[in-house]
Design an enzyme around this catalytic site. Structure first.
Site, PDB file in Angstrom:
ATOM      1  N   ASP A  95       0.830  -1.302   0.036  1.00 58.38           N
ATOM      2  CA  ASP A  95      -0.075  -0.313  -0.154  1.00 58.38           C
ATOM      3  C   ASP A  95       0.696   1.088   0.015  1.00 58.38           C
ATOM      4  OD1 ASP A  95      -1.974   1.162   0.340  1.00 58.38           O
ATOM      5  OD2 ASP A  95      -2.468   0.872   1.867  1.00 58.38           O
ATOM      6  N   ARG A 107       0.283   7.668  -2.613  1.00 55.51           N
ATOM      7  CA  ARG A 107       0.904   8.797  -1.905  1.00 55.51           C
ATOM      8  C   ARG A 107       2.507   9.273  -2.123  1.00 55.51           C
ATOM      9  NH1 ARG A 107      -1.914   6.009   3.443  1.00 55.51           N
ATOM     10  NH2 ARG A 107      -2.292   4.257   1.272  1.00 55.51           N
ATOM     11  N   ARG A 152      -0.333   9.657 -10.211  1.00 59.31           N
ATOM     12  CA  ARG A 152      -0.738   8.287  -9.462  1.00 59.31           C
ATOM     13  C   ARG A 152       0.221   7.333  -9.952  1.00 59.31           C
ATOM     14  NH1 ARG A 152      -3.321   7.836  -5.116  1.00 59.31           N
ATOM     15  NH2 ARG A 152      -4.202   5.164  -5.345  1.00 59.31           N
ATOM     16  N   ASN A 204     -10.277  -2.118  -5.591  1.00 59.15           N
ATOM     17  CA  ASN A 204     -10.126  -1.845  -6.748  1.00 59.15           C
ATOM     18  C   ASN A 204     -10.400  -1.210  -8.015  1.00 59.15           C
ATOM     19  OD1 ASN A 204      -6.388  -2.914  -4.965  1.00 59.15           O
ATOM     20  ND2 ASN A 204      -7.220  -1.140  -4.692  1.00 59.15           N
ATOM     21  N   ARG A 248     -12.009   1.823  -8.910  1.00 64.16           N
ATOM     22  CA  ARG A 248     -11.026   3.592  -9.040  1.00 64.16           C
ATOM     23  C   ARG A 248     -11.294   4.125  -9.988  1.00 64.16           C
ATOM     24  NH1 ARG A 248      -4.864   2.800  -6.065  1.00 64.16           N
ATOM     25  NH2 ARG A 248      -6.503   1.512  -3.770  1.00 64.16           N
ATOM     26  N   SER A 278      -8.207  -5.346   4.532  1.00 65.18           N
ATOM     27  CA  SER A 278      -8.642  -5.010   2.798  1.00 65.18           C
ATOM     28  C   SER A 278      -9.130  -6.006   2.307  1.00 65.18           C
ATOM     29  CB  SER A 278      -7.698  -3.421   2.526  1.00 65.18           C
ATOM     30  OG  SER A 278      -7.324  -2.733   3.212  1.00 65.18           O
TER      31      SER A 278
HETATM   32  C1  IPE Z   1      -4.631  -3.085  -0.304  1.00 63.45           C
HETATM   33  O1  IPE Z   1      -4.762  -1.398  -0.780  1.00 63.45           O
HETATM   34  C2  IPE Z   1      -4.691  -3.790  -1.987  1.00 63.45           C
HETATM   35  C3  IPE Z   1      -3.804  -3.942  -2.642  1.00 63.45           C
HETATM   36  C4  IPE Z   1      -2.640  -3.580  -1.732  1.00 63.45           C
HETATM   37  C5  IPE Z   1      -3.769  -4.378  -4.034  1.00 63.45           C
HETATM   38  P1  IPE Z   1      -6.313   0.106  -1.140  1.00 63.45           P
HETATM   39  O2  IPE Z   1      -5.392   1.024  -0.813  1.00 63.45           O
HETATM   40  O3  IPE Z   1      -7.076  -0.706  -2.335  1.00 63.45           O
HETATM   41  O4  IPE Z   1      -6.772  -0.722   0.491  1.00 63.45           O
HETATM   42  P2  IPE Z   1      -7.838   0.032   0.899  1.00 63.45           P
HETATM   43  O5  IPE Z   1      -9.201   0.656   0.381  1.00 63.45           O
HETATM   44  O6  IPE Z   1      -7.429   1.513   1.402  1.00 63.45           O
HETATM   45  O7  IPE Z   1      -8.660  -0.533   2.523  1.00 63.45           O
HETATM   46  C1  IPE Z   2      -1.010   0.420  -3.671  1.00 62.75           C
HETATM   47  O1  IPE Z   2      -1.150   1.010  -3.393  1.00 62.75           O
HETATM   48  C2  IPE Z   2      -1.674  -0.489  -4.341  1.00 62.75           C
HETATM   49  C3  IPE Z   2      -3.233  -0.989  -4.872  1.00 62.75           C
HETATM   50  C4  IPE Z   2      -4.208  -1.177  -4.397  1.00 62.75           C
HETATM   51  C5  IPE Z   2      -3.005  -1.079  -6.495  1.00 62.75           C
HETATM   52  P1  IPE Z   2      -2.169   2.596  -3.504  1.00 62.75           P
HETATM   53  O2  IPE Z   2      -2.584   2.868  -4.612  1.00 62.75           O
HETATM   54  O3  IPE Z   2      -3.636   1.850  -2.791  1.00 62.75           O
HETATM   55  O4  IPE Z   2      -1.990   4.039  -2.579  1.00 62.75           O
HETATM   56  P2  IPE Z   2      -2.333   4.966  -1.906  1.00 62.75           P
HETATM   57  O5  IPE Z   2      -2.841   4.134  -0.856  1.00 62.75           O
HETATM   58  O6  IPE Z   2      -3.634   5.500  -2.541  1.00 62.75           O
HETATM   59  O7  IPE Z   2      -1.495   6.075  -1.545  1.00 62.75           O
HETATM   60 MG    MG Z   3      -3.975   2.322  -0.400  1.00 56.27          MG
END
Ligand code: IPE
Ligand code: IPE
Ligand code: MG
Length: 243
Positions: free
Chosen positions: A18, A22, A31, A66, A69, A195
């Site tokens: 995760d 960010r 991103r 996901n 998104r 998650s």
């Molecule tokens: C969990 O991360 C899924 C993956 C790492 C692929 P997310 O960023 O999607 O989880 P939430 O939405 O913060 O719980």
């Molecule tokens: C994890 O990073 C990757 C996926 C969930 C595909 P994020 O994209 O969730 O990164 P943040 O949480 O927005 O920083």
């Molecule tokens: Mg995330």
């Protein structure tokens, strides 16, 4: 780190990767750059796990949630997955690398992927079935823990109408059947939730959270997580002396 006592190491580590978004935003980048850097970090950690002797690793790459998104981000992630799969096949073909001794499993509902991605995944998993690997790498894409349990239950009902199912039945029908449950689940970017990751398998997993964003997670961070794990007392509901 050179781990002398391999038997103390976690047999299975799960990674909730995760913080890609960010990481990119903090650098003023889009991103998708974070997801690219995240794929590179995963590559390094897979190799490090192999080198230190971890036998099973699972990476959460894309959850069933996901898809909600923005379309541009989902498309960017899909392209990164395709590039990643192509690189993996190159590595398989390159001869001596550790990928020739790694069994790769894709876990999740793969039916939604495009024909190119499906064929790359099939090539990789077919090839890895022909080798006796030193390590199993599970890649969770379009993965959801609840859906995994529901699928296992439905598979059981279809085969055994009217029978009662046991915990072992479910363990034998989930994507990671035959593998040990994760001993350690690492989540980056400071979050402390699963998650929908490995819900069945994580019943007794030790959870570790680090503030580091996934693209920055490196060998030293994994050593720190393992050190922390090695210092814990696992009780499995029993009583035991504190360390
Ligand atoms: C969990 O991360 C899924 C993956 C790492 C692929 P997310 O960023 O999607 O989880 P939430 O939405 O913060 O719980
Ligand atoms: C994890 O990073 C990757 C996926 C969930 C595909 P994020 O994209 O969730 O990164 P943040 O949480 O927005 O920083
Ligand atoms: Mg995330």
């Amino acid at each position: 780190m050179n781990y002398e006592d391999k038997t103390a190491l976690p047999a299975h580590i799960g990674f909730i990767m995760d913080g890609n978004g960010r990481w990119a935003t903090n650098r003023g980048l889009p991103r998708n750059k974070g997801h690219e850097a995240g794929a590179a970090a995963m590559q390094r950690i897979v190799e490090y796990c192999y080198n230190i002797g971890i036998k099973h690793i699972t990476f959460y790459g894309f959850s069933t949630e996901n898809w909600s998104r923005p379309k541009t981000e989902v498309n960017a992630i899909m392209n990164i997955i395709t590039t990643f799969l192509n690189r993996m096949i190159e590595k398989f073909n390159s001869g001596t690398g550790m990928y020739r001794r790694t069994n790769v499993n894709f876990i999740g509902d793969l039916s939604v992927f495009n024909p190119v991605q499906k064929s790359l995944m099939k090539t990789i998993s077919d090839r890895s079935r022909t080798i006796r690997g030193d390590m199993t790498l599970n890649i969770a894409i379009n993965y959801g823990g609840r859906a995994e349990i529901v699928n296992a239950v439905n598979a059981f009902i279809n085969k055994n109408p009217g029978k009662t199912l046991s915990e072992n039945d479910i363990s034998g029908l989930i994507y990671t059947a035959g593998q040990p449950d994760p001993d350690l689940i690492i989540r980056t970017a400071g979050e402390m939730r699963l998650s929908n990751f490995l819900l069945w398998q994580s019943a007794y997993a030790e959870l570790y959270s680090t503030q580091t964003y996934w693209p920055d997670f490196d060998e030293k961070d994994l050593d720190a997580a393992i050190e922390n794990y090695l210092g814990r007392t696992r009780k499995f509901g029993n009583i035991s002396e504190e360390k």
